[in-house]
Design a protein around this motif. Structure first.
Motif, PDB file in Angstrom:
ATOM      1  N   LEU A 127      11.363  -5.466   3.079  1.00 26.46           N
ATOM      2  CA  LEU A 127      12.793  -5.649   2.831  1.00 26.46           C
ATOM      3  C   LEU A 127      13.569  -5.751   4.140  1.00 26.46           C
ATOM      4  O   LEU A 127      14.533  -6.523   4.232  1.00 26.46           O
ATOM      5  CB  LEU A 127      13.332  -4.486   1.995  1.00 26.46           C
ATOM      6  N   PHE A 128      13.156  -4.984   5.130  1.00 27.12           N
ATOM      7  CA  PHE A 128      13.808  -5.069   6.435  1.00 27.12           C
ATOM      8  C   PHE A 128      13.635  -6.475   7.010  1.00 27.12           C
ATOM      9  O   PHE A 128      14.592  -7.075   7.512  1.00 27.12           O
ATOM     10  CB  PHE A 128      13.207  -4.032   7.382  1.00 27.12           C
ATOM     11  N   GLN A 129      12.421  -6.992   6.923  1.00 29.67           N
ATOM     12  CA  GLN A 129      12.171  -8.341   7.440  1.00 29.67           C
ATOM     13  C   GLN A 129      12.949  -9.384   6.651  1.00 29.67           C
ATOM     14  O   GLN A 129      13.543 -10.298   7.244  1.00 29.67           O
ATOM     15  CB  GLN A 129      10.683  -8.655   7.393  1.00 29.67           C
ATOM     16  N   ARG A 130      12.966  -9.234   5.337  1.00 25.76           N
ATOM     17  CA  ARG A 130      13.707 -10.190   4.501  1.00 25.76           C
ATOM     18  C   ARG A 130      15.190 -10.165   4.861  1.00 25.76           C
ATOM     19  O   ARG A 130      15.816 -11.209   5.077  1.00 25.76           O
ATOM     20  CB  ARG A 130      13.523  -9.851   3.022  1.00 25.76           C
ATOM     21  N   GLY A 131      15.761  -8.972   4.925  1.00 24.86           N
ATOM     22  CA  GLY A 131      17.185  -8.856   5.204  1.00 24.86           C
ATOM     23  C   GLY A 131      17.561  -9.349   6.586  1.00 24.86           C
ATOM     24  O   GLY A 131      18.547 -10.086   6.747  1.00 24.86           O
ATOM     25  N   PRO A 165       0.789  -1.225   0.000  1.00 21.68           N
ATOM     26  CA  PRO A 165       0.000   0.000   0.000  1.00 21.68           C
ATOM     27  C   PRO A 165       0.823   1.279   0.000  1.00 21.68           C
ATOM     28  O   PRO A 165       0.286   2.362  -0.256  1.00 21.68           O
ATOM     29  CB  PRO A 165      -0.819  -0.111   1.293  1.00 21.68           C
ATOM     30  N   SER A 166       2.118   1.150   0.279  1.00 24.93           N
ATOM     31  CA  SER A 166       2.964   2.338   0.344  1.00 24.93           C
ATOM     32  C   SER A 166       4.422   1.952   0.152  1.00 24.93           C
ATOM     33  O   SER A 166       4.789   0.766   0.232  1.00 24.93           O
ATOM     34  CB  SER A 166       2.792   3.044   1.694  1.00 24.93           C
ATOM     35  N   LYS A 167       5.247   2.967  -0.047  1.00 20.18           N
ATOM     36  CA  LYS A 167       6.685   2.733  -0.156  1.00 20.18           C
ATOM     37  C   LYS A 167       7.249   2.218   1.170  1.00 20.18           C
ATOM     38  O   LYS A 167       8.130   1.355   1.191  1.00 20.18           O
ATOM     39  CB  LYS A 167       7.383   4.033  -0.557  1.00 20.18           C
ATOM     40  N   LEU A 168       6.727   2.734   2.270  1.00 21.41           N
ATOM     41  CA  LEU A 168       7.199   2.276   3.578  1.00 21.41           C
ATOM     42  C   LEU A 168       6.900   0.793   3.798  1.00 21.41           C
ATOM     43  O   LEU A 168       7.638   0.099   4.501  1.00 21.41           O
ATOM     44  CB  LEU A 168       6.572   3.114   4.695  1.00 21.41           C
ATOM     45  N   ALA A 169       5.818   0.310   3.193  1.00 22.54           N
ATOM     46  CA  ALA A 169       5.489  -1.115   3.308  1.00 22.54           C
ATOM     47  C   ALA A 169       6.534  -1.969   2.597  1.00 22.54           C
ATOM     48  O   ALA A 169       6.860  -3.079   3.042  1.00 22.54           O
ATOM     49  CB  ALA A 169       4.103  -1.384   2.741  1.00 22.54           C
ATOM     50  N   ILE A 170       7.069  -1.461   1.494  1.00 21.79           N
ATOM     51  CA  ILE A 170       8.149  -2.179   0.796  1.00 21.79           C
ATOM     52  C   ILE A 170       9.402  -2.189   1.659  1.00 21.79           C
ATOM     53  O   ILE A 170      10.065  -3.225   1.812  1.00 21.79           O
ATOM     54  CB  ILE A 170       8.435  -1.539  -0.577  1.00 21.79           C
ATOM     55  N   TYR A 171       9.729  -1.046   2.232  1.00 26.21           N
ATOM     56  CA  TYR A 171      10.882  -0.994   3.123  1.00 26.21           C
ATOM     57  C   TYR A 171      10.717  -1.979   4.284  1.00 26.21           C
ATOM     58  O   TYR A 171      11.668  -2.644   4.696  1.00 26.21           O
ATOM     59  CB  TYR A 171      11.064   0.420   3.681  1.00 26.21           C
ATOM     60  N   PRO A 204      14.101   8.479   5.958  1.00 24.09           N
ATOM     61  CA  PRO A 204      13.375   9.319   6.921  1.00 24.09           C
ATOM     62  C   PRO A 204      11.948   8.821   7.133  1.00 24.09           C
ATOM     63  O   PRO A 204      11.233   8.505   6.187  1.00 24.09           O
ATOM     64  CB  PRO A 204      13.378  10.704   6.251  1.00 24.09           C
ATOM     65  N   GLY A 205      11.548   8.737   8.395  1.00 20.78           N
ATOM     66  CA  GLY A 205      10.185   8.346   8.714  1.00 20.78           C
ATOM     67  C   GLY A 205       9.924   6.863   8.748  1.00 20.78           C
ATOM     68  O   GLY A 205       8.812   6.439   9.089  1.00 20.78           O
ATOM     69  N   PHE A 206      10.941   6.050   8.424  1.00 19.01           N
ATOM     70  CA  PHE A 206      10.724   4.601   8.421  1.00 19.01           C
ATOM     71  C   PHE A 206      11.136   3.985   9.748  1.00 19.01           C
ATOM     72  O   PHE A 206      12.249   4.176  10.224  1.00 19.01           O
ATOM     73  CB  PHE A 206      11.498   3.917   7.301  1.00 19.01           C
ATOM     74  N   THR A 207      10.221   3.233  10.324  1.00 21.06           N
ATOM     75  CA  THR A 207      10.491   2.419  11.503  1.00 21.06           C
ATOM     76  C   THR A 207       9.926   1.033  11.229  1.00 21.06           C
ATOM     77  O   THR A 207       8.753   0.909  10.865  1.00 21.06           O
ATOM     78  CB  THR A 207       9.814   2.997  12.761  1.00 21.06           C
ATOM     79  N   PRO A 208      10.729  -0.017  11.348  1.00 20.53           N
ATOM     80  CA  PRO A 208      10.213  -1.361  11.045  1.00 20.53           C
ATOM     81  C   PRO A 208       9.095  -1.758  11.985  1.00 20.53           C
ATOM     82  O   PRO A 208       9.094  -1.398  13.159  1.00 20.53           O
ATOM     83  CB  PRO A 208      11.441  -2.257  11.210  1.00 20.53           C
TER      84      PRO A 208
END
Length: 211
Positions: free
Chosen positions: A66-70, A57-63, A118-122
């Motif tokens: 990716l955080f979980q994958r990594g 639903p958003s770019k932050l959702a992709i991040y 900026p603004g991203f928190t897993p």
């Protein structure tokens, strides 16, 4: 993510999700981690942006994905290396596996360990593998304590913070100064054994007992 056990529709969905994440990493390599664009991802996949929203639903959702994958990949790499390590070399082998993975996956490393977006928190779900890594590290430090190789303080929050700060600091220097080097050739990577020796010296079993 494995698609074993999923029905055909679920497999296709997961395959599309994996493809979106792969394309995102490739774009982040060329444009920068924080410069990811949903429209660019959709364009690379031959997909309209509204179709992409069905998966993220958003770019932050992709991040977040990716955080979980990594973090899951680096956790598993360390677990595998420690499981195959000779006795009393688990910490060393885990550190090598950590360093190798990070050098081979520098985009995800930036997302995992540097505040590049900026603004991203897993989310808690995405951060769970990172918590596993800390628990794994504490467990192996405790084993070293039980065998008389380290002082109990090594397993404290301070000990965990020192261990991760030392290793991540060397890694950051390597990536900042020689990003094209390998684990074997990087001049900062060669300091990792010394860093571990420093940690062992600081938390030597006789810590606090010397006159």
């Amino acid at each position: 993510m494995s698609t074993t056990g999923l029905d055909r529709r679920s497999r296709r969905r997961q395959q599309t999700i994996d493809e979106i994440l792969d394309v995102s990493v490739a774009l982040m390599e060329t444009e920068g981690v924080a410069a990811l664009s949903l429209s660019a991802v959709a364009r690379q996949l031959g997909m309209r942006p509204p179709s992409l929203y069905q998966y993220f639903p958003s770019k932050l959702a992709i991040y977040d994905a990716l955080f979980q994958r990594g973090s899951a990949q680096i956790r598993d790499a360390q677990r595998e290396a420690r499981a195959r390590a000779p006795q009393d070399q688990e910490l060393e082998r885990g550190m090598v596996a950590f360093s190798r993975w990070c050098m081979d996956n520098q985009v995800l490393t930036q997302l995992l360990f540097w505040r590049t977006v900026p603004g991203f928190t897993p989310s808690p779900e995405a951060f769970a593998p990172a918590e596993d890594m800390v628990n794994d590290l504490r467990s192996y430090l405790q084993q070293a304590v039980d065998k008389g190789r380290l002082h109990q303080d090594a397993t404290s929050d301070e000990g965990i913070a020192l261990f991760t700060s030392l290793t991540a600091g060397v890694l950051s220097q390597q990536m900042a100064n020689e990003p094209q080097a390998t684990y074997e050739t990087g001049r900062y990577m060669k300091l990792m054994p010394t860093v571990l020796d420093m940690f062992y010296l600081h938390y030597r079993p006789t810590r606090g007992k010397e006159k």
